[in-house]
Write an enzyme that holds these catalytic residues in place. Structure first.
Site, short mmCIF file in Angstrom:
data_model
loop_
_atom_site.label_atom_id
_atom_site.label_comp_id
_atom_site.label_asym_id
_atom_site.label_seq_id
_atom_site.Cartn_x
_atom_site.Cartn_y
_atom_site.Cartn_z
N ASP A 13 104.58 30.14 22.73
CA ASP A 13 105.28 30.98 21.75
C ASP A 13 105.48 30.18 20.47
O ASP A 13 105.58 28.95 20.52
CB ASP A 13 106.66 31.38 22.29
CG ASP A 13 106.60 32.38 23.42
OD1 ASP A 13 105.54 32.99 23.62
OD2 ASP A 13 107.63 32.54 24.12
N TYR A 41 109.49 24.65 32.48
CA TYR A 41 110.07 24.75 31.14
C TYR A 41 111.53 24.29 31.13
O TYR A 41 112.22 24.41 32.14
CB TYR A 41 110.08 26.20 30.66
CG TYR A 41 108.73 26.82 30.47
CD1 TYR A 41 108.10 26.77 29.23
CD2 TYR A 41 108.09 27.49 31.49
CE1 TYR A 41 106.84 27.35 29.04
CE2 TYR A 41 106.85 28.07 31.32
CZ TYR A 41 106.24 28.00 30.09
OH TYR A 41 105.01 28.58 29.90
N ASP A 55 113.96 35.95 21.17
CA ASP A 55 114.32 34.57 20.82
C ASP A 55 115.04 34.55 19.48
O ASP A 55 115.23 35.59 18.84
CB ASP A 55 113.09 33.65 20.84
CG ASP A 55 112.04 34.00 19.80
OD1 ASP A 55 112.37 34.60 18.76
OD2 ASP A 55 110.87 33.65 20.01
N ARG A 147 111.06 34.15 27.86
CA ARG A 147 111.89 35.02 27.01
C ARG A 147 112.34 36.27 27.76
O ARG A 147 113.48 36.71 27.65
CB ARG A 147 111.14 35.40 25.73
CG ARG A 147 110.97 34.24 24.76
CD ARG A 147 110.18 34.65 23.54
NE ARG A 147 108.80 34.94 23.87
CZ ARG A 147 108.08 35.94 23.36
NH1 ARG A 147 108.61 36.76 22.48
NH2 ARG A 147 106.83 36.12 23.72
#
Length: 192
Positions: A13, A41, A55, A147
């Protein structure tokens, strides 16, 4: 590196940083064999706000009061996402519908039906907590959108949430210690 063929195993992203596997030259031929990997992550999420991109770069779509939540309550909610889950990928993503990336529809103000996908969350670990932010470590299957996971956690808490920081730290067993920055690669190229 004076090489024409460079491939990669997946994008990040725009907000994200971290590990991306690149193949160079003849090694691009192994790309089809590197496509079924798990990822890990570190993600920081803020509660009380939802955005269209899921986000911090997006436009505010919802704001709700976030009440204090105990570690035990949060752990129960996070544990509910471990295992096989269904996700609807975000409109701001590179997934194609009718040959066009979703983010192009989103930027044009259009919405299209996005098919659900099955992904697997192997574990979620709480690393840090402030009044309205949590930092988690997530180990998941290929195709997982962090997300979307954060959005779903925010919905489970009833207050909305969005990602403020996302860093990929591992891909299929290749840990962050094996990463090289663009500056490292430039130095390597300069010394050739």
């Amino acid at each position: 590196l004076n090489e024409q063929r460079i491939g990669h195993t997946g994008t990040l992203d725009p907000l994200a940083s971290g590990l991306m596997i690149l193949t160079i030259g003849k090694a691009t031929k192994i790309l089809p064999f590197l496509n079924h990997h798990s990822k890990e992550y570190i993600c920081k999420m803020q509660f009380g706000y939802a955005t269209d991109s899921l986000d911090i770069t997006g436009n505010l779509t919802e704001q709700k009061k976030f009440n204090h939540i105990s570690y035990r309550q949060l752990k129960t909610i996070l544990d509910g996402f471990i295992g096989n889950i269904s996700q609807i990928p975000p409109m701001y993503s590179a997934i194609k519908v009718d040959g066009r990336p979703l983010y192009k529809y989103a930027r044009a103000g259009k919405t299209v039906e996005v098919p659900k996908r099955e992904v697997q969350i192997f574990y979620i670990k709480l690393i840090d907590k402030t009044a309205d932010t949590f930092t988690i470590e997530v180990y998941c299957s290929k195709g997982t959108y962090i997300r979307t996971l954060v959005e779903d956690i925010g919905q489970a808490l009833g207050c909305g949430a969005h990602v403020t920081m996302l860093r990929r730290i591992e891909v299929d067993g290749l840990p962050k210690g094996t990463m090289h920055t663009l500056e490292d690669i430039q130095k390597l190229a300069d010394n050739r």
